[in-house]
Design a protein around this motif. Structure first.
Motif, PDB file in Angstrom:
ATOM      1  N   LYS A 181     -36.888 -67.870  -6.913  1.00 19.19           N
ATOM      2  CA  LYS A 181     -36.304 -68.394  -8.147  1.00 19.19           C
ATOM      3  C   LYS A 181     -34.997 -67.695  -8.483  1.00 19.19           C
ATOM      4  O   LYS A 181     -34.024 -68.345  -8.902  1.00 19.19           O
ATOM      5  CB  LYS A 181     -37.292 -68.254  -9.309  1.00 19.19           C
ATOM      6  N   LEU A 182     -34.942 -66.375  -8.305  1.00 21.86           N
ATOM      7  CA  LEU A 182     -33.712 -65.637  -8.602  1.00 21.86           C
ATOM      8  C   LEU A 182     -32.600 -66.022  -7.648  1.00 21.86           C
ATOM      9  O   LEU A 182     -31.441 -66.201  -8.051  1.00 21.86           O
ATOM     10  CB  LEU A 182     -33.966 -64.129  -8.557  1.00 21.86           C
ATOM     11  N   THR A 183     -32.943 -66.154  -6.376  1.00 19.47           N
ATOM     12  CA  THR A 183     -31.940 -66.540  -5.392  1.00 19.47           C
ATOM     13  C   THR A 183     -31.413 -67.933  -5.681  1.00 19.47           C
ATOM     14  O   THR A 183     -30.202 -68.178  -5.629  1.00 19.47           O
ATOM     15  CB  THR A 183     -32.551 -66.472  -3.978  1.00 19.47           C
ATOM     16  N   THR A 240     -28.422 -59.834 -10.330  1.00 20.65           N
ATOM     17  CA  THR A 240     -28.369 -59.204 -11.642  1.00 20.65           C
ATOM     18  C   THR A 240     -29.164 -60.053 -12.626  1.00 20.65           C
ATOM     19  O   THR A 240     -29.011 -61.277 -12.660  1.00 20.65           O
ATOM     20  CB  THR A 240     -26.916 -59.080 -12.135  1.00 20.65           C
ATOM     21  N   VAL A 241     -30.025 -59.396 -13.402  1.00 18.22           N
ATOM     22  CA  VAL A 241     -30.816 -60.107 -14.402  1.00 18.22           C
ATOM     23  C   VAL A 241     -30.533 -59.525 -15.778  1.00 18.22           C
ATOM     24  O   VAL A 241     -30.183 -58.358 -15.920  1.00 18.22           O
ATOM     25  CB  VAL A 241     -32.336 -60.032 -14.101  1.00 18.22           C
ATOM     26  N   ALA A 274     -44.140 -61.855  -6.826  1.00 21.10           N
ATOM     27  CA  ALA A 274     -42.867 -61.298  -6.372  1.00 21.10           C
ATOM     28  C   ALA A 274     -42.122 -62.237  -5.418  1.00 21.10           C
ATOM     29  O   ALA A 274     -40.900 -62.395  -5.530  1.00 21.10           O
ATOM     30  CB  ALA A 274     -43.098 -59.936  -5.715  1.00 21.10           C
ATOM     31  N   ASP A 275     -42.830 -62.859  -4.496  1.00 15.17           N
ATOM     32  CA  ASP A 275     -42.170 -63.759  -3.543  1.00 15.17           C
ATOM     33  C   ASP A 275     -41.570 -64.972  -4.250  1.00 15.17           C
ATOM     34  O   ASP A 275     -40.422 -65.343  -4.000  1.00 15.17           O
ATOM     35  CB  ASP A 275     -43.153 -64.219  -2.461  1.00 15.17           C
ATOM     36  N   ARG A 276     -42.353 -65.585  -5.126  1.00 14.35           N
ATOM     37  CA  ARG A 276     -41.841 -66.747  -5.860  1.00 14.35           C
ATOM     38  C   ARG A 276     -40.679 -66.364  -6.765  1.00 14.35           C
ATOM     39  O   ARG A 276     -39.720 -67.116  -6.904  1.00 14.35           O
ATOM     40  CB  ARG A 276     -42.965 -67.403  -6.677  1.00 14.35           C
ATOM     41  N   ASP A 300     -33.660 -56.177  -7.828  1.00 15.65           N
ATOM     42  CA  ASP A 300     -32.973 -55.192  -6.987  1.00 15.65           C
ATOM     43  C   ASP A 300     -33.075 -55.567  -5.510  1.00 15.65           C
ATOM     44  O   ASP A 300     -32.092 -55.477  -4.774  1.00 15.65           O
ATOM     45  CB  ASP A 300     -33.561 -53.790  -7.201  1.00 15.65           C
ATOM     46  N   GLU A 301     -34.267 -55.990  -5.078  1.00 17.86           N
ATOM     47  CA  GLU A 301     -34.483 -56.342  -3.668  1.00 17.86           C
ATOM     48  C   GLU A 301     -33.601 -57.497  -3.216  1.00 17.86           C
ATOM     49  O   GLU A 301     -33.108 -57.501  -2.097  1.00 17.86           O
ATOM     50  CB  GLU A 301     -35.952 -56.691  -3.433  1.00 17.86           C
TER      51      GLU A 301
END
Length: 86
Positions: A80-82, A35-36, A74-76, A30-31
């Protein structure tokens, strides 16, 4: 949901770390506005998976690659999502 980043979380029944991992994945997605598509796989439901993962859950795959074991950073995950979205 073809643009969704696939996430697989190997879990066990009653695993509080697994619940935390799922919550972290949802919050971070969400941040970073990605979409996952989360697939929760209970290793207790399959003898082969239970032997492979045992107590080593949660085990999280991001976009088909092993990413986290036990705790999700959370940061990693955001990185990865980006990267997976690009």
């Amino acid at each position: 949901m073809s643009d969704a980043v696939p996430i697989v979380i190997y879990t066990r029944t009653g695993c509080h770390l697994c619940d935390e991992a799922e919550a972290t994945v949802r919050e971070v997605a969400d941040e970073v506005a990605v979409t996952v598509d989360i697939d929760l796989v209970n290793v207790d439901s399959d003898e082969e998976l239970r032997e492979k993962y045992g107590e080593r859950v949660p085990y999280v795959y991001v976009d088909g690659r092993p990413a986290f074991k036990f705790r999700v950073d959370a940061d990693r995950l955001g990185e990865k999502l980006t990267a997976a979205r690009e």
